[in-house]
Design a protein around this motif. Sequence first.
Motif, PDB file in Angstrom:
ATOM      1  N   SER A   2      26.624  49.021  38.169  1.00 30.94           N
ATOM      2  CA  SER A   2      26.610  47.722  37.493  1.00 30.94           C
ATOM      3  C   SER A   2      28.310  47.333  37.214  1.00 30.94           C
ATOM      4  O   SER A   2      28.378  46.348  37.091  1.00 30.94           O
ATOM      5  CB  SER A   2      25.636  47.653  36.257  1.00 30.94           C
ATOM      6  N   THR A   3      28.899  48.521  36.882  1.00 27.45           N
ATOM      7  CA  THR A   3      30.204  48.141  36.224  1.00 27.45           C
ATOM      8  C   THR A   3      31.047  47.424  37.439  1.00 27.45           C
ATOM      9  O   THR A   3      31.702  46.487  37.394  1.00 27.45           O
ATOM     10  CB  THR A   3      30.997  49.527  36.051  1.00 27.45           C
ATOM     11  N   ALA A   4      30.726  48.132  38.681  1.00 24.08           N
ATOM     12  CA  ALA A   4      31.541  47.641  39.994  1.00 24.08           C
ATOM     13  C   ALA A   4      31.259  46.139  40.265  1.00 24.08           C
ATOM     14  O   ALA A   4      31.925  45.577  40.543  1.00 24.08           O
ATOM     15  CB  ALA A   4      31.216  48.512  41.152  1.00 24.08           C
ATOM     16  N   ILE A   5      29.877  45.997  40.152  1.00 25.55           N
ATOM     17  CA  ILE A   5      29.142  44.478  40.564  1.00 25.55           C
ATOM     18  C   ILE A   5      29.942  43.727  39.335  1.00 25.55           C
ATOM     19  O   ILE A   5      30.283  42.752  39.843  1.00 25.55           O
ATOM     20  CB  ILE A   5      27.828  44.712  40.307  1.00 25.55           C
ATOM     21  N   SER A   6      30.068  43.949  38.157  1.00 24.22           N
ATOM     22  CA  SER A   6      30.632  43.125  37.168  1.00 24.22           C
ATOM     23  C   SER A   6      32.152  42.785  37.407  1.00 24.22           C
ATOM     24  O   SER A   6      32.442  41.851  37.237  1.00 24.22           O
ATOM     25  CB  SER A   6      30.473  43.631  35.821  1.00 24.22           C
ATOM     26  N   VAL A   7      32.676  43.940  37.763  1.00 26.37           N
ATOM     27  CA  VAL A   7      34.337  43.644  38.298  1.00 26.37           C
ATOM     28  C   VAL A   7      34.447  42.899  39.335  1.00 26.37           C
ATOM     29  O   VAL A   7      35.449  41.923  39.111  1.00 26.37           O
ATOM     30  CB  VAL A   7      34.951  45.068  38.567  1.00 26.37           C
ATOM     31  N   PHE A   8      33.501  43.040  40.396  1.00 21.22           N
ATOM     32  CA  PHE A   8      33.620  42.004  41.482  1.00 21.22           C
ATOM     33  C   PHE A   8      33.202  40.667  41.091  1.00 21.22           C
ATOM     34  O   PHE A   8      33.614  39.630  41.965  1.00 21.22           O
ATOM     35  CB  PHE A   8      32.724  42.417  42.883  1.00 21.22           C
ATOM     36  N   ARG A   9      32.253  40.377  40.318  1.00 24.41           N
ATOM     37  CA  ARG A   9      32.031  38.893  39.727  1.00 24.41           C
ATOM     38  C   ARG A   9      32.973  38.392  39.228  1.00 24.41           C
ATOM     39  O   ARG A   9      33.263  37.418  39.354  1.00 24.41           O
ATOM     40  CB  ARG A   9      30.849  39.145  38.906  1.00 24.41           C
ATOM     41  N   ILE A  10      33.907  39.110  38.165  1.00 29.13           N
ATOM     42  CA  ILE A  10      35.046  38.577  37.632  1.00 29.13           C
ATOM     43  C   ILE A  10      36.119  38.234  38.615  1.00 29.13           C
ATOM     44  O   ILE A  10      36.783  37.104  38.552  1.00 29.13           O
ATOM     45  CB  ILE A  10      35.619  39.709  36.683  1.00 29.13           C
ATOM     46  N   VAL A  11      36.230  39.295  39.574  1.00 32.88           N
ATOM     47  CA  VAL A  11      37.224  38.826  40.831  1.00 32.88           C
ATOM     48  C   VAL A  11      36.805  37.558  41.495  1.00 32.88           C
ATOM     49  O   VAL A  11      37.700  36.710  41.875  1.00 32.88           O
ATOM     50  CB  VAL A  11      37.267  40.022  41.596  1.00 32.88           C
ATOM     51  N   GLN A  12      35.645  37.285  41.642  1.00 38.64           N
ATOM     52  CA  GLN A  12      35.158  36.227  42.443  1.00 38.64           C
ATOM     53  C   GLN A  12      35.439  34.868  41.641  1.00 38.64           C
ATOM     54  O   GLN A  12      35.934  33.943  41.854  1.00 38.64           O
ATOM     55  CB  GLN A  12      33.469  36.390  42.576  1.00 38.64           C
ATOM     56  N   ALA A  13      34.911  35.030  40.164  1.00 37.16           N
ATOM     57  CA  ALA A  13      35.539  33.976  39.606  1.00 37.16           C
ATOM     58  C   ALA A  13      36.947  33.659  39.312  1.00 37.16           C
ATOM     59  O   ALA A  13      37.306  32.277  39.631  1.00 37.16           O
ATOM     60  CB  ALA A  13      35.072  34.205  38.107  1.00 37.16           C
ATOM     61  N   VAL A  14      37.747  34.538  39.185  1.00 33.87           N
ATOM     62  CA  VAL A  14      39.120  34.339  39.239  1.00 33.87           C
ATOM     63  C   VAL A  14      39.692  33.760  40.597  1.00 33.87           C
ATOM     64  O   VAL A  14      40.427  32.988  40.570  1.00 33.87           O
ATOM     65  CB  VAL A  14      39.838  35.650  39.088  1.00 33.87           C
ATOM     66  N   VAL A  15      39.173  34.144  41.623  1.00 31.12           N
ATOM     67  CA  VAL A  15      39.558  33.552  43.166  1.00 31.12           C
ATOM     68  C   VAL A  15      39.171  32.420  43.252  1.00 31.12           C
ATOM     69  O   VAL A  15      39.954  31.511  43.652  1.00 31.12           O
ATOM     70  CB  VAL A  15      39.122  34.638  44.108  1.00 31.12           C
ATOM     71  N   THR A  16      38.044  31.912  42.911  1.00 29.84           N
ATOM     72  CA  THR A  16      37.332  30.829  42.972  1.00 29.84           C
ATOM     73  C   THR A  16      38.201  29.755  42.164  1.00 29.84           C
ATOM     74  O   THR A  16      38.515  28.647  42.687  1.00 29.84           O
ATOM     75  CB  THR A  16      35.949  30.675  42.466  1.00 29.84           C
ATOM     76  N   ILE A  17      38.407  30.177  40.985  1.00 33.10           N
ATOM     77  CA  ILE A  17      39.227  29.279  39.834  1.00 33.10           C
ATOM     78  C   ILE A  17      40.823  29.095  40.395  1.00 33.10           C
ATOM     79  O   ILE A  17      41.204  27.903  40.471  1.00 33.10           O
ATOM     80  CB  ILE A  17      39.480  29.926  38.366  1.00 33.10           C
ATOM     81  N   THR A  18      41.337  29.978  40.968  1.00 29.58           N
ATOM     82  CA  THR A  18      42.725  30.034  41.597  1.00 29.58           C
ATOM     83  C   THR A  18      42.628  28.826  42.685  1.00 29.58           C
ATOM     84  O   THR A  18      43.561  28.109  42.871  1.00 29.58           O
ATOM     85  CB  THR A  18      43.029  31.273  41.931  1.00 29.58           C
ATOM     86  N   GLY A  19      41.734  29.070  43.637  1.00 27.00           N
ATOM     87  CA  GLY A  19      41.517  28.209  44.656  1.00 27.00           C
ATOM     88  C   GLY A  19      41.499  26.704  44.298  1.00 27.00           C
ATOM     89  O   GLY A  19      41.931  25.687  44.638  1.00 27.00           O
ATOM     90  N   LEU A  20      40.496  26.359  43.161  1.00 27.63           N
ATOM     91  CA  LEU A  20      40.217  25.105  42.740  1.00 27.63           C
ATOM     92  C   LEU A  20      41.422  24.534  41.783  1.00 27.63           C
ATOM     93  O   LEU A  20      41.909  23.504  42.141  1.00 27.63           O
ATOM     94  CB  LEU A  20      39.374  25.189  41.732  1.00 27.63           C
ATOM     95  N   VAL A  21      42.356  25.418  41.274  1.00 28.45           N
ATOM     96  CA  VAL A  21      43.616  25.007  40.702  1.00 28.45           C
ATOM     97  C   VAL A  21      44.576  24.661  41.718  1.00 28.45           C
ATOM     98  O   VAL A  21      45.472  23.638  41.557  1.00 28.45           O
ATOM     99  CB  VAL A  21      44.100  26.167  39.713  1.00 28.45           C
ATOM    100  N   TRP A  22      44.798  25.446  42.839  1.00 30.32           N
ATOM    101  CA  TRP A  22      45.526  24.986  43.958  1.00 30.32           C
ATOM    102  C   TRP A  22      44.910  23.761  44.745  1.00 30.32           C
ATOM    103  O   TRP A  22      46.125  22.716  45.071  1.00 30.32           O
ATOM    104  CB  TRP A  22      45.328  26.221  45.011  1.00 30.32           C
ATOM    105  N   VAL A  23      43.663  23.739  44.412  1.00 38.28           N
ATOM    106  CA  VAL A  23      43.281  22.095  45.243  1.00 38.28           C
ATOM    107  C   VAL A  23      43.755  20.997  44.265  1.00 38.28           C
ATOM    108  O   VAL A  23      44.337  19.988  44.717  1.00 38.28           O
ATOM    109  CB  VAL A  23      41.771  22.179  45.210  1.00 38.28           C
TER     110      VAL A  23
END
Length: 75
Positions: A2-23
Motif C-alpha cells: 500500500s505504501t508503493a501504491i500511495s507513492v505512485f498515486r502522489i507521482v501521478q498527481a504531480v505529473v498530471t498537475i505539471t502537465g496542466l500547468v504546462w498547458v
Amino acid sequence: MSTAISVFRIVQAVVTITGLVWVLTGAIDFFGGRNNNDSMRQEKGSNGMVNGAAVGIIGAAVCQAIITALNGISM
C-alpha cells in the motif's frame, strides 16, 4: 504494497498537475503572441499546450497502469 501504491498515486498527481500547468503557460504564450501578432510566440505556446497535454495524459496513464499492476500482485 500500500505504501508503493500511495507513492505512485502522489507521482501521478504531480505529473498530471505539471502537465496542466504546462498547458496553462502555453495558452498564455499563445494568446499573448496572438494579441501582438508574434507568430514565434504563438508557435511556442501551441507547442507548450500540446506537450503539456501529452505529459499529463501519458504520465497519468503510465502511473495508473503501474498502480493497477501493483494491485494485481497478491502475496
